[in-house]
Structures are given as structure tokens and as C-alpha cells.
Design a protein around this motif. Structure first.
Motif, PDB file in Angstrom:
ATOM      1  N   LEU A   1      11.587 -14.694 -26.753  1.00 16.43           N
ATOM      2  CA  LEU A   1      10.823 -13.479 -27.062  1.00 16.43           C
ATOM      3  C   LEU A   1      10.863 -12.526 -25.877  1.00 16.43           C
ATOM      4  O   LEU A   1      11.216 -12.908 -24.765  1.00 16.43           O
ATOM      5  N   ASP A   2      10.464 -11.275 -26.123  1.00 14.56           N
ATOM      6  CA  ASP A   2      10.322 -10.341 -25.012  1.00 14.56           C
ATOM      7  C   ASP A   2       9.383 -10.945 -23.979  1.00 14.56           C
ATOM      8  O   ASP A   2       8.559 -11.812 -24.295  1.00 14.56           O
ATOM      9  N   GLY A   3       9.490 -10.476 -22.757  1.00 14.06           N
ATOM     10  CA  GLY A   3       8.679 -11.046 -21.691  1.00 14.06           C
ATOM     11  C   GLY A   3       8.049 -10.006 -20.800  1.00 14.06           C
ATOM     12  O   GLY A   3       8.278  -8.803 -20.944  1.00 14.06           O
ATOM     13  N   HIS A   4       7.229 -10.501 -19.893  1.00 15.68           N
ATOM     14  CA  HIS A   4       6.610  -9.682 -18.849  1.00 15.68           C
ATOM     15  C   HIS A   4       7.197 -10.078 -17.510  1.00 15.68           C
ATOM     16  O   HIS A   4       7.467 -11.256 -17.271  1.00 15.68           O
ATOM     17  N   ARG A   5       7.364  -9.102 -16.646  1.00 15.18           N
ATOM     18  CA  ARG A   5       7.700  -9.344 -15.238  1.00 15.18           C
ATOM     19  C   ARG A   5       6.482  -8.922 -14.427  1.00 15.18           C
ATOM     20  O   ARG A   5       6.025  -7.793 -14.512  1.00 15.18           O
ATOM     21  N   HIS A   6       5.968  -9.857 -13.637  1.00 18.57           N
ATOM     22  CA  HIS A   6       4.889  -9.585 -12.692  1.00 18.57           C
ATOM     23  C   HIS A   6       5.494  -9.701 -11.297  1.00 18.57           C
ATOM     24  O   HIS A   6       6.339 -10.572 -11.059  1.00 18.57           O
ATOM     25  N   ILE A   7       5.059  -8.857 -10.389  1.00 17.14           N
ATOM     26  CA  ILE A   7       5.602  -8.845  -9.031  1.00 17.14           C
ATOM     27  C   ILE A   7       4.476  -8.975  -8.019  1.00 17.14           C
ATOM     28  O   ILE A   7       3.403  -8.387  -8.165  1.00 17.14           O
ATOM     29  N   ARG A   8       4.746  -9.758  -6.990  1.00 16.58           N
ATOM     30  CA  ARG A   8       3.866  -9.811  -5.823  1.00 16.58           C
ATOM     31  C   ARG A   8       4.722  -9.498  -4.615  1.00 16.58           C
ATOM     32  O   ARG A   8       5.792 -10.071  -4.428  1.00 16.58           O
ATOM     33  N   ARG A   9       4.254  -8.575  -3.809  1.00 22.94           N
ATOM     34  CA  ARG A   9       4.997  -8.148  -2.612  1.00 22.94           C
ATOM     35  C   ARG A   9       4.416  -8.833  -1.380  1.00 22.94           C
ATOM     36  O   ARG A   9       3.249  -9.170  -1.343  1.00 22.94           O
ATOM     37  N   ALA A  10       5.242  -8.977  -0.372  1.00 19.43           N
ATOM     38  CA  ALA A  10       4.856  -9.673   0.848  1.00 19.43           C
ATOM     39  C   ALA A  10       3.628  -9.061   1.493  1.00 19.43           C
ATOM     40  O   ALA A  10       2.820  -9.780   2.076  1.00 19.43           O
TER      41      ALA A  10
END
Length: 186
Positions: A173-182
């Protein structure tokens, strides 16, 4: 792949201990995968004890190459000796700046904050350990219908950054991208 030698035996996150998966975990791991939610959301091909043993061996090989740094999550104060979850840092030889994280929580440990604490500890460790190699971003991917993963991502400092198209069979299925930066690491 890496100039940084990675040999963490254990990480801690409050009442949690993150440790490498071991061959003796195979039987327990197979039992954890009897849970319908585990089979639905976790992509590992664990169906029985032999497949669990193969999965554990793959985690060891990933640690040896530095491409897949996987940890069993244990609740140090729990009377239940089974792992409460799993977190993993997936690194690619293509870029040192970005890596992907993944996780799951065992049925008996859901709803107790295991995943956010373990994922936060993994992210903090990854940024500290691989800063000299230029790691600045971690990605967390999940299917759009996995609302629990959205909550865990937010609690762990990962910000929703976009939608991903489905990529069957691994990502049906379609998805989500979550990002955490340094810069968010503490």
C-alpha cells in the motif's frame, strides 16, 4: 562500507535494554510471530523456529557488515523474559548521510511506550556513532494504514515528510515517510 567500527553490545533507554539478537532467541521469536499484527506489519519471513533462526543469523551478518544493526528490546523490570520488541538501523553503502530505521513491538508489550523509547535510543545512538561519517537523517517508513506507527514516529521525534507510492510485494500500500534529523538528537 564504514570507517566507524560498530560493536555496541547493549544500549539502554530507561527501563529498556537493547541488545543484539542471539541464536537462543529463535524459539521465542517464532512464538512472538504467532501474533496476527506481527505477521501483518513486520516484513520478516518468520513462520516457525527454523525460519526464526535464519532471521537471527541474518541480523548477525548485518551487524558484521555494518549494514543492518538490529537489537532485541527487553524490559529490564518485567518478569517476562521474552523480547518486548525490535529496532533496527539499516545503512546503505550508497550514502552515509541517511539511514532507515524500523521496529516492531511484541503483543505482550504494546501500549507501554516500548517502541518510542527504543526508537529514540536507537536514533540518538546512531547520530552520535555515525556523526563523523556524516549521518544527518534517519527515515522511518510505514504503510498509510498503520496509524500506530504514525504515533510512534511522532513520539520518537520523526516528522511526517511525505507519501510514498506502493511498491508490492514488500510495500503493498501507499506509505508514509517520517524523518528525524541529527539536530533533533540529544
Amino acid at each position: 562500507m564504514s570507517t566507524t567500527r560498530v560493536t555496541p553490545a547493549r544500549l539502554t533507554a530507561g527501563p529498556l535494554t537493547l541488545r543484539p539478537w542471539a541464536p537462543e532467541d529463535a524459539a521465542v521469536l517464532a512464538g512472538l510471530y504467532e501474533d496476527e499484527a506481527m505477521r501483518r506489519w513486520a516484513s520478516a519471513p518468520v513462520h516457525d523456529e527454523p525460519s526464526a533462526a535464519r532471521w537471527v543469523a541474518e541480523q548477525r551478518r548485518g551487524r558484521e557488515t555494518g549494514e543492518r544493526l538490529a537489537f532485541a528490546v527487553e524490559e529490564t523490570e518485567a518478569s517476562d523474559a521474552r523480547p518486548a520488541g525490535h529496532v533496527v538501523l539499516k545503512r546503505s553503502a550508497a550514502t552515509a548521510a541517511t539511514a532507515e530505521v524500523g521496529y516492531w513491538t511484541a503483543a505482550h508489550a504494546r501500549g507501554r511506550g516500548v517502541a518510542p523509547r527504543a526508537l529514540t535510543a536507537l536514533a540518538d545512538w546512531a547520530f552520535a556513532t555515525f556523526a563523523r561519517e556524516g549521518m544527518t537523517r534517519l527515515d522511518l517508513l510505514h504503510q498509510v494504514d498503520n496509524t500506530a506507527s504514525c504515533r510512534v514516529a511522532g513520539k520518537s521525534g520523526f516528522v511526517l515528510s511525505g507519501l510514498l507510492p506502493a511498491a508490492p510485494p514488500a510495500f503493498p500500500l501507499d506509505g508514509h515517510r517520517h524523518i528525524r534529523r541529527a539536530s533533533r538528537a540529544t
